[in-house]
Scaffold this motif. Structure first.
Motif, PDB file in Angstrom:
ATOM      1  N   ALA A   1       2.486   1.797  -3.348  1.00 59.38           N
ATOM      2  CA  ALA A   1       1.506   2.278  -4.328  1.00 59.38           C
ATOM      3  C   ALA A   1       1.183   3.745  -4.081  1.00 59.38           C
ATOM      4  CB  ALA A   1       0.233   1.441  -4.255  1.00 59.38           C
ATOM      5  N   LEU A   2       1.124   4.122  -2.825  1.00 63.84           N
ATOM      6  CA  LEU A   2       0.838   5.504  -2.463  1.00 63.84           C
ATOM      7  C   LEU A   2       1.979   6.419  -2.907  1.00 63.84           C
ATOM      8  CD1 LEU A   2      -1.438   6.982  -0.929  1.00 63.84           C
ATOM      9  CD2 LEU A   2      -0.009   6.856   1.094  1.00 63.84           C
TER      10      LEU A   2
ATOM     11  N   PHE B   1      -3.817   7.836   3.126  1.00 63.11           N
ATOM     12  CA  PHE B   1      -4.571   7.705   1.867  1.00 63.11           C
ATOM     13  C   PHE B   1      -5.396   8.964   1.585  1.00 63.11           C
ATOM     14  CE2 PHE B   1      -8.483   6.366  -0.349  1.00 63.11           C
ATOM     15  CZ  PHE B   1      -7.912   5.928  -1.530  1.00 63.11           C
TER      16      PHE B   1
ATOM     17  N   PHE C   1       0.836  -1.204   0.000  1.00 62.85           N
ATOM     18  CA  PHE C   1       0.000   0.000   0.000  1.00 62.85           C
ATOM     19  C   PHE C   1       0.866   1.246   0.000  1.00 62.85           C
ATOM     20  CE2 PHE C   1      -1.666   3.363   2.802  1.00 62.85           C
ATOM     21  CZ  PHE C   1      -2.606   3.892   1.937  1.00 62.85           C
ATOM     22  N   GLU C   2       1.872   1.279   0.870  1.00 65.69           N
ATOM     23  CA  GLU C   2       2.720   2.472   0.967  1.00 65.69           C
ATOM     24  C   GLU C   2       3.510   2.697  -0.317  1.00 65.69           C
ATOM     25  OE1 GLU C   2       4.773   1.692   4.650  1.00 65.69           O
ATOM     26  OE2 GLU C   2       3.233   2.731   5.808  1.00 65.69           O
TER      27      GLU C   2
ATOM     28  N   THR D   1      -4.355   2.273  -5.591  1.00 68.73           N
ATOM     29  CA  THR D   1      -4.028   2.525  -4.185  1.00 68.73           C
ATOM     30  C   THR D   1      -5.182   2.162  -3.261  1.00 68.73           C
ATOM     31  OG1 THR D   1      -2.650   4.361  -4.944  1.00 68.73           O
ATOM     32  CG2 THR D   1      -3.077   4.233  -2.606  1.00 68.73           C
TER      33      THR D   1
ATOM     34  N   ASN E   1       1.990   6.992  -6.708  1.00 70.31           N
ATOM     35  CA  ASN E   1       0.719   7.509  -7.251  1.00 70.31           C
ATOM     36  C   ASN E   1       0.021   6.485  -8.140  1.00 70.31           C
ATOM     37  OD1 ASN E   1       0.947   9.981  -5.945  1.00 70.31           O
ATOM     38  ND2 ASN E   1       2.199  10.831  -7.594  1.00 70.31           N
ATOM     39  N   ASP E   2      -0.004   5.251  -7.688  1.00 63.84           N
ATOM     40  CA  ASP E   2      -0.650   4.159  -8.425  1.00 63.84           C
ATOM     41  C   ASP E   2      -2.168   4.364  -8.420  1.00 63.84           C
ATOM     42  OD1 ASP E   2      -1.176   1.828  -9.708  1.00 63.84           O
ATOM     43  OD2 ASP E   2      -0.323   0.502  -8.185  1.00 63.84           O
TER      44      ASP E   2
ATOM     45  N   ASN F   1      -5.063  11.793  -1.470  1.00 63.21           N
ATOM     46  CA  ASN F   1      -6.164  12.043  -2.398  1.00 63.21           C
ATOM     47  C   ASN F   1      -6.581  13.503  -2.425  1.00 63.21           C
ATOM     48  OD1 ASN F   1      -6.276   9.473  -3.294  1.00 63.21           O
ATOM     49  ND2 ASN F   1      -8.120   8.888  -2.192  1.00 63.21           N
TER      50      ASN F   1
END
Length: 88
Positions: free
Chosen positions: A38-39, A82, A35-36, A46, A42-43, A86
């Motif tokens: 991907a964050l 997250f 997760f981190e 996410t 900027n996947d 966003n």
């Protein structure tokens, strides 16, 4: 190595449990790291990585790997990261 039959069984049981717990805890950490990562990159997936990380934290609580307050704290922090990403 113990001589008593029940003690031998306890050693085997403890060994199996330790291996299972280590694997589950490693999977938990991996899902959080995914997760981190991907964050950070900027996947677009996410949200799904967050969902998987939160789910694995909940599973860890039910299996007794992590205390429920620890899991709640980690879930809160991940969700906060997250949401912050966003907004920006």
């Amino acid at each position: 190595m113990p001589n008593i039959k029940s003690a031998v069984k306890r050693v085997k049981t403890t060994s199996n449990r330790t291996l299972r717990n280590a694997a589950a805890k490693s999977a938990l950490r991996t899902s959080i790291k995914k997760f981190e990562a991907a964050l950070a990159s900027n996947d677009t997936n996410t949200a799904s990585f967050l969902k998987q990380a939160l789910r694995s934290l909940d599973k860890a609580v039910t299996k007794g790997l992590v205390h429920k307050n620890t899991a709640a704290r980690k879930k809160s922090r991940l969700t906060k990261k997250f949401n912050k990403a966003n907004i920006a």
